[in-house]
Design a protein around this motif. Structure first.
Motif, PDB file in Angstrom:
ATOM      1  N   GLY A  21       1.513   2.549  10.777  1.00 44.91           N
ATOM      2  CA  GLY A  21       0.891   1.688   9.781  1.00 44.91           C
ATOM      3  C   GLY A  21       0.707   2.404   8.456  1.00 44.91           C
ATOM      4  N   ASN A  22      -0.038   1.774   7.570  1.00 48.90           N
ATOM      5  CA  ASN A  22      -0.308   2.339   6.251  1.00 48.90           C
ATOM      6  C   ASN A  22      -1.716   2.916   6.243  1.00 48.90           C
ATOM      7  OD1 ASN A  22      -1.023   2.642   3.416  1.00 48.90           O
ATOM      8  ND2 ASN A  22       0.830   1.471   2.961  1.00 48.90           N
ATOM      9  N   PHE A  23      -1.808   4.219   6.467  1.00 50.41           N
ATOM     10  CA  PHE A  23      -3.109   4.856   6.619  1.00 50.41           C
ATOM     11  C   PHE A  23      -3.918   4.803   5.329  1.00 50.41           C
ATOM     12  CE2 PHE A  23      -5.710   8.789   6.480  1.00 50.41           C
ATOM     13  CZ  PHE A  23      -6.581   8.472   7.499  1.00 50.41           C
ATOM     14  N   GLU A  24      -3.286   5.105   4.195  1.00 48.72           N
ATOM     15  CA  GLU A  24      -4.008   5.119   2.921  1.00 48.72           C
ATOM     16  C   GLU A  24      -4.633   3.758   2.636  1.00 48.72           C
ATOM     17  OE1 GLU A  24      -4.709   7.566   0.897  1.00 48.72           O
ATOM     18  OE2 GLU A  24      -3.655   9.061   2.115  1.00 48.72           O
ATOM     19  N   TYR A  25      -3.845   2.726   2.867  1.00 49.27           N
ATOM     20  CA  TYR A  25      -4.324   1.362   2.632  1.00 49.27           C
ATOM     21  C   TYR A  25      -5.493   1.026   3.545  1.00 49.27           C
ATOM     22  CZ  TYR A  25      -4.231  -3.757   3.048  1.00 49.27           C
ATOM     23  OH  TYR A  25      -4.574  -5.080   3.116  1.00 49.27           O
ATOM     24  N   SER A  26      -5.384   1.392   4.818  1.00 46.94           N
ATOM     25  CA  SER A  26      -6.449   1.053   5.769  1.00 46.94           C
ATOM     26  C   SER A  26      -7.742   1.790   5.440  1.00 46.94           C
ATOM     27  CB  SER A  26      -6.011   1.352   7.207  1.00 46.94           C
ATOM     28  OG  SER A  26      -5.855   2.740   7.412  1.00 46.94           O
ATOM     29  N   TYR A 211      -5.836 -13.657   2.658  1.00 53.74           N
ATOM     30  CA  TYR A 211      -6.664 -12.475   2.824  1.00 53.74           C
ATOM     31  C   TYR A 211      -8.056 -12.728   2.243  1.00 53.74           C
ATOM     32  CZ  TYR A 211      -6.279  -7.552   4.132  1.00 53.74           C
ATOM     33  OH  TYR A 211      -6.361  -6.351   4.784  1.00 53.74           O
ATOM     34  N   THR A 212      -9.042 -12.076   2.800  1.00 52.09           N
ATOM     35  CA  THR A 212     -10.383 -12.216   2.260  1.00 52.09           C
ATOM     36  C   THR A 212     -10.430 -11.709   0.817  1.00 52.09           C
ATOM     37  OG1 THR A 212     -12.720 -11.629   2.555  1.00 52.09           O
ATOM     38  CG2 THR A 212     -11.101  -9.980   3.226  1.00 52.09           C
ATOM     39  N   ASN A 213     -11.154 -12.419  -0.007  1.00 51.29           N
ATOM     40  CA  ASN A 213     -11.361 -12.060  -1.417  1.00 51.29           C
ATOM     41  C   ASN A 213     -10.105 -12.214  -2.274  1.00 51.29           C
ATOM     42  OD1 ASN A 213     -13.336 -11.377  -3.307  1.00 51.29           O
ATOM     43  ND2 ASN A 213     -12.681  -9.240  -3.385  1.00 51.29           N
ATOM     44  N   ALA A 214      -9.159 -13.050  -1.833  1.00 47.84           N
ATOM     45  CA  ALA A 214      -7.952 -13.288  -2.630  1.00 47.84           C
ATOM     46  C   ALA A 214      -8.164 -14.376  -3.686  1.00 47.84           C
ATOM     47  CB  ALA A 214      -6.788 -13.684  -1.727  1.00 47.84           C
ATOM     48  N   GLY A 215      -9.223 -15.167  -3.505  1.00 45.16           N
ATOM     49  CA  GLY A 215      -9.514 -16.213  -4.477  1.00 45.16           C
ATOM     50  C   GLY A 215      -9.369 -17.626  -3.946  1.00 45.16           C
ATOM     51  N   LYS A 216      -9.488 -17.803  -2.630  1.00 47.24           N
ATOM     52  CA  LYS A 216      -9.366 -19.137  -2.046  1.00 47.24           C
ATOM     53  C   LYS A 216     -10.491 -20.050  -2.525  1.00 47.24           C
ATOM     54  CE  LYS A 216      -9.429 -17.701   2.196  1.00 47.24           C
ATOM     55  NZ  LYS A 216      -9.600 -16.280   1.832  1.00 47.24           N
ATOM     56  N   ASP A 301      -3.474  -6.874  -6.695  1.00 48.62           N
ATOM     57  CA  ASP A 301      -3.682  -5.794  -5.724  1.00 48.62           C
ATOM     58  C   ASP A 301      -2.345  -5.170  -5.341  1.00 48.62           C
ATOM     59  OD1 ASP A 301      -4.166  -4.328  -3.206  1.00 48.62           O
ATOM     60  OD2 ASP A 301      -6.140  -5.287  -3.278  1.00 48.62           O
ATOM     61  N   PRO A 302      -2.205  -3.847  -5.453  1.00 52.17           N
ATOM     62  CA  PRO A 302      -0.934  -3.198  -5.100  1.00 52.17           C
ATOM     63  C   PRO A 302      -0.556  -3.345  -3.634  1.00 52.17           C
ATOM     64  CG  PRO A 302      -2.663  -1.569  -5.507  1.00 52.17           C
ATOM     65  CD  PRO A 302      -3.205  -2.884  -5.949  1.00 52.17           C
ATOM     66  N   ASN A 303      -1.521  -3.741  -2.807  1.00 51.65           N
ATOM     67  CA  ASN A 303      -1.262  -3.909  -1.381  1.00 51.65           C
ATOM     68  C   ASN A 303      -1.022  -5.372  -1.006  1.00 51.65           C
ATOM     69  OD1 ASN A 303      -1.743  -1.085  -0.489  1.00 51.65           O
ATOM     70  ND2 ASN A 303      -3.802  -1.484  -1.253  1.00 51.65           N
ATOM     71  N   SER A 304      -0.649  -6.189  -1.989  1.00 54.31           N
ATOM     72  CA  SER A 304      -0.535  -7.634  -1.742  1.00 54.31           C
ATOM     73  C   SER A 304       0.480  -7.969  -0.653  1.00 54.31           C
ATOM     74  CB  SER A 304      -0.182  -8.362  -3.040  1.00 54.31           C
ATOM     75  OG  SER A 304       1.033  -7.871  -3.582  1.00 54.31           O
ATOM     76  N   GLU A 305       1.584  -7.225  -0.583  1.00 50.00           N
ATOM     77  CA  GLU A 305       2.589  -7.516   0.449  1.00 50.00           C
ATOM     78  C   GLU A 305       2.035  -7.265   1.843  1.00 50.00           C
ATOM     79  OE1 GLU A 305       6.323  -5.638  -0.102  1.00 50.00           O
ATOM     80  OE2 GLU A 305       6.683  -6.504  -2.085  1.00 50.00           O
ATOM     81  N   LYS A 306       1.246  -6.221   1.994  1.00 53.41           N
ATOM     82  CA  LYS A 306       0.626  -5.938   3.300  1.00 53.41           C
ATOM     83  C   LYS A 306      -0.395  -7.013   3.651  1.00 53.41           C
ATOM     84  CE  LYS A 306       1.161  -0.986   2.436  1.00 53.41           C
ATOM     85  NZ  LYS A 306       1.601  -1.149   1.038  1.00 53.41           N
ATOM     86  N   MET A 307      -1.096  -7.508   2.635  1.00 57.11           N
ATOM     87  CA  MET A 307      -2.064  -8.580   2.874  1.00 57.11           C
ATOM     88  C   MET A 307      -1.362  -9.851   3.350  1.00 57.11           C
ATOM     89  SD  MET A 307      -4.495  -8.112  -0.490  1.00 57.11           S
ATOM     90  CE  MET A 307      -5.617  -6.720  -0.651  1.00 57.11           C
ATOM     91  N   LYS A 331      -4.916 -14.375  -9.532  1.00 65.65           N
ATOM     92  CA  LYS A 331      -5.428 -13.269 -10.362  1.00 65.65           C
ATOM     93  C   LYS A 331      -4.352 -12.684 -11.271  1.00 65.65           C
ATOM     94  CE  LYS A 331      -8.920 -12.146  -6.857  1.00 65.65           C
ATOM     95  NZ  LYS A 331      -9.650 -11.093  -6.140  1.00 65.65           N
ATOM     96  N   ALA A 332      -3.397 -13.525 -11.669  1.00 63.34           N
ATOM     97  CA  ALA A 332      -2.373 -13.066 -12.606  1.00 63.34           C
ATOM     98  C   ALA A 332      -2.985 -12.677 -13.944  1.00 63.34           C
ATOM     99  CB  ALA A 332      -1.318 -14.156 -12.796  1.00 63.34           C
TER     100      ALA A 332
END
Length: 426
Positions: A21-26, A211-216, A301-307, A331-332
């Motif tokens: 997985g992506n440790f830094e992101y987690s 994802y949580t806090n994405a702006g739904k 968010d730079p992690n948008s693809e993982k989200m 959030k553009a």
């Protein structure tokens, strides 16, 4: 939220990098989860191992380091980036003299603090008790007992020793889970009845997921403000993880008389506890039964693809498949991107921008109203009630008065077109 009035608790966050997985992101996400639980990161500890140590999760040297930090920094809580076994929690606590909160327990804490309705509270309690079952007689149970009300005040700890006592505790928890599930089933039946009634009304349904806090919630409030029956029917929104857990449904009325139901669902996060996914299955039923999904993604968010990957995996886990989806990159306004900008079923937008919301509505129209057809009807003058009905409920494009009656060109669903077939003219 009441907990924000209390001074944040200092904690140590600790993660094990096994190369999966992506440790830094987690770890970044763990820090955000900690903040969402009114905690502040005092120290961050990491270790690279091929696999977790079966007894202590971390290696011996890292356990010693954690103990030294606890002593020197006067911090009494360690938050780990993964779910731990009961023995791992017990052994780390024994070696460090600090309480251990694993990632799953942390998310359960957040959900417990955020739950507002009876349904959400029941769902969280069930998930907490299921988490507690294999961890009887560890210190974490004292905290969970307080949250769930388990054990009638004394909790499950320190009530006896030996296998017999543990079996008694297990039976008590299982009985509680059974009781809570029964109560939840009653609430779910009522929600299903409401959903069935809405389906009978024939209104298409659109569900915001992501994802949580994405702006739904911000997106929903923008659409309700512009097109809702009552703009006061805003949903709670705040810049934090899991600000809302309850599904909200609002009716959207467009200027051309078309209507649909819009729902805002609980957000996802990586490593979301399986028990929570199961417990919130009824809440997420709005998404499972929708005609269209809008996956809201934090474009900044730079992690948008993982989200997005996490969201898609979570939807699949609850059986949400084969439903058309708009991917809405929100959030553009926090980026250099031009917005609103559309490509196929993808939209780059800002939920706080009216032009963006209008473009999103256009995309929704194309999906949920594609079964509409344009027909020409001739309504006799003595059947003015039908004309009044169509004026109120349908989008009339053209009206012409002829000798035989009122000739109108109107947009209708396939079902409505069939209903008024006898008035149809070429």
């Amino acid at each position: 939220m009441d907990e924000t009035a209390i001074a944040p608790k200092e904690v140590i966050i600790a993660g094990l990098n096994t190369g999966a997985g992506n440790f830094e992101y987690s770890m970044e996400e763990l820090a955000n989860l900690v903040a969402a639980n009114n905690m502040i990161v005092k120290e961050e500890v990491r270790q690279k191992l091929e696999r977790p140590h079966p007894g202590t999760y971390f290696g011996k040297g890292k356990i010693t380091e954690l103990a030294e930090i606890v002593a020197s920094e006067n911090v009494d809580t360690i938050v780990t980036n993964d779910e731990l076994t009961a023995s791992q929690i017990r052994n780390i606590e024994s070696a460090t003299k600090a309480s251990v909160l694993d990632r799953t327990a942390l998310i359960l804490d957040i959900f417990a603090n955020r739950a507002q309705t009876r349904e959400a509270k029941l769902q969280v309690q069930i998930a907490q008790l299921q988490y507690q079952l294999p961890r009887l007689h560890t210190s974490v149970n004292q905290r969970l007992d307080q949250q769930t009300g388990a054990g009638g005040g004394g909790g499950f700890t320190n009530r006896g020793a030996g296998e017999t006592q543990q079996e008694m505790d297990r039976r008590t928890i299982n009985n509680q889970i059974k009781h809570l599930k029964g109560e939840l089933t009653d609430i779910t039946k009522a929600a299903d009845t409401q959903r069935t009634q809405r389906e009978k009304n024939g209104l298409p349904t659109v569900a915001l997921v992501g994802y949580t806090n994405a702006g739904k919630s911000t997106t929903m409030n923008g659409l309700v403000r512009k097109y809702g029956l009552n703009e006061d029917k805003q949903v709670f929104e705040k810049n934090m993880l899991f600000a809302t857990l309850d599904t909200s449904v609002r009716q959207i009325n467009l200027p051309d008389q078309k209507q649909f139901l819009l729902s805002d669902t609980v957000g996802f996060v990586s490593k979301l506890p399986h028990g929570l996914v199961e417990a919130f299955r009824s809440t997420l039923a709005e998404a499972a039964n929708a005609d269209l999904l809008i996956q809201v993604v934090d474009y900044s968010d730079p992690n948008s693809e993982k989200m997005m990957k996490t969201t898609n995996e979570a939807l699949k886990a609850i059986g949400v498949t084969d439903i058309p989806m708009i991917v809405a990159f929100n959030k553009a306004d926090k980026t250099e991107a031009k917005y609103p900008s559309r490509e196929g079923m993808q939209l780059v937008y800002s939920a706080r921008d009216d032009a963006s919301l209008d473009e999103l509505i256009t995309m929704i129209r194309e999906q949920v109203f594609k079964n509409y057809q344009t027909v020409t009807l001739l309504i006799p003058f003595d059947q003015g009630n039908i004309l009044n009905f169509l004026n109120e409920k349908a989008h009339i494009l053209e009206t012409e008065y002829v000798a035989e009656g009122t000739k109108i060109t109107v947009e209708l669903t396939d079902e409505s077109a069939q209903r008024f077939e006898k008035y149809r003219v070429n």
